[in-house]
Design a protein around this motif. Structure first.
Motif, PDB file in Angstrom:
ATOM      1  N   GLN A 208       0.842  -1.303  -0.110  1.00  0.00           N
ATOM      2  CA  GLN A 208       0.168   0.056  -0.065  1.00  0.00           C
ATOM      3  C   GLN A 208       0.792   1.301  -0.066  1.00  0.00           C
ATOM      4  O   GLN A 208       0.509   2.178  -0.777  1.00  0.00           O
ATOM      5  N   LYS A 209       1.889   1.155   0.928  1.00  0.00           N
ATOM      6  CA  LYS A 209       2.802   2.585   0.677  1.00  0.00           C
ATOM      7  C   LYS A 209       4.094   2.085   1.065  1.00  0.00           C
ATOM      8  O   LYS A 209       4.425   0.867   1.864  1.00  0.00           O
ATOM      9  N   LEU A 210       5.261   2.745   1.005  1.00  0.00           N
ATOM     10  CA  LEU A 210       6.568   2.808   1.546  1.00  0.00           C
ATOM     11  C   LEU A 210       6.967   4.007   2.129  1.00  0.00           C
ATOM     12  O   LEU A 210       6.694   5.103   1.575  1.00  0.00           O
ATOM     13  N   GLU A 211       7.590   4.054   3.352  1.00  0.00           N
ATOM     14  CA  GLU A 211       7.941   5.130   4.023  1.00  0.00           C
ATOM     15  C   GLU A 211       9.526   4.857   4.335  1.00  0.00           C
ATOM     16  O   GLU A 211       9.908   3.797   4.644  1.00  0.00           O
ATOM     17  N   VAL A 212      10.268   5.975   4.528  1.00  0.00           N
ATOM     18  CA  VAL A 212      11.496   5.798   4.921  1.00  0.00           C
ATOM     19  C   VAL A 212      11.578   6.341   6.471  1.00  0.00           C
ATOM     20  O   VAL A 212      10.821   7.409   6.807  1.00  0.00           O
ATOM     21  N   ALA A 213      12.196   5.534   7.337  1.00  0.00           N
ATOM     22  CA  ALA A 213      12.023   5.742   8.697  1.00  0.00           C
ATOM     23  C   ALA A 213      13.597   5.978   9.151  1.00  0.00           C
ATOM     24  O   ALA A 213      14.591   5.972   8.370  1.00  0.00           O
TER      25      ALA A 213
END
Length: 265
Positions: free
Chosen positions: A40-45
């Motif tokens: 659904q989504k990719l986020e940088v942490a």
């Protein structure tokens, strides 16, 4: 897709990663995630999620991928496709449960990519506390391993005795890390205060366990360090170590008898 190998555009001096490799790798990871229908989504942490000023070549690239469904198969596919796209794999580790799967990858040029694949709507603990060991559990594990190490040594099983004795400083270092995290208020910090850097030196003040007497000396030394730590930070967890010290004294006496030369008639 063009591989970014250790000797390619992401390599710095000596084949190590160069500054900015995280920015170069991120579009590749986004493309790989886009090939997964469940994503659904990719986020940088982590440190890479900010303005980049805190990044250096040793900063890992933390990526959180949210999916619809079971995270484990997606994490495994990404664990295969990321090295294929970015370069040879040197090492990896895995963790997780039915709501979250983590894969930590170390590429051959020492770029580190941490992939967390999480089910949408998963109920998770706050990141500062999730999975953190507690001092009570560490102290209990330490004492159990200390007694078992001494008991194995009493039987002249020096292989297992030394193995367990080497676990004890690890327990203490974990305790120090927990205390450092509590002082900082987070488990996610790039650098620790120098006051904690004395711990490895203190734990190294005893000879490595190599025979019965050095095993008991190692156990005794680290037991004292644990008592000192608890006296300052968790006095309610301190217990009387007399049973352990009586066992160690008995092991010492037995070892000395075995090592003493036989008396001639």
């Amino acid at each position: 897709m063009e591989p970014l190998l250790g000797h390619g555009p992401s390599a710095g001096a000596g084949g190590l990663p160069r500054v900015g490799w995280q920015v170069e790798a991120l579009p590749v990871l986004r493309a790989l995630a886009a090939d997964e229908p469940a994503v659904q989504k990719l986020e940088v942490a982590g440190s890479a999620a900010g303005d980049g000023r805190a990044l250096d070549v040793w900063s890992d690239l933390d990526v959180l991928v949210t999916i619809d469904g079971d995270p484990a198969p997606v994490a495994e596919r990404l664990a295969l496709t990321v090295p294929a796209a970015l370069g040879p794999l040197y090492a990896s580790s895995r963790s997780g449960d039915d709501q979250e799967a983590g894969v930590r990858l170390v590429l051959a040029d020492l770029r580190r990519i941490d992939l967390t694949v999480r089910t949408a709507g998963a109920v998770l603990y706050p990141p500062t506390m999730c999975g953190a060991p507690d001092l009570a559990g560490i102290a209990a594990a330490f004492r159990f391993d200390a007694v078992l190490a001494a008991s194995k040594t009493a039987r002249q099983d020096l292989l297992i005795g030394a193995h367990l004795a080497l676990q004890l400083p690890r327990h203490l270092l974990v305790a120090a890390m927990v205390l450092r995290d509590q002082a900082a208020g987070t488990r996610h910090h790039r650098y620790g205060s120098t006051e904690w850097n004395v711990w490895p030196e203190r734990l190294g003040a005893v000879a490595p366990p190599s025979n019965a007497l050095s095993i008991t000396a190692s156990i005794r030394h680290h037991a004292h360090v644990l008592q000192d730590l608890l006296a300052v930070h968790a006095p309610d967890l301190a217990v009387d170590d007399d049973p352990l010290h009586r066992l160690l004294a008995a092991v010492d006496r037995s070892a000395e008898r075995h090592s003493a030369p036989s008396a001639r008639p």
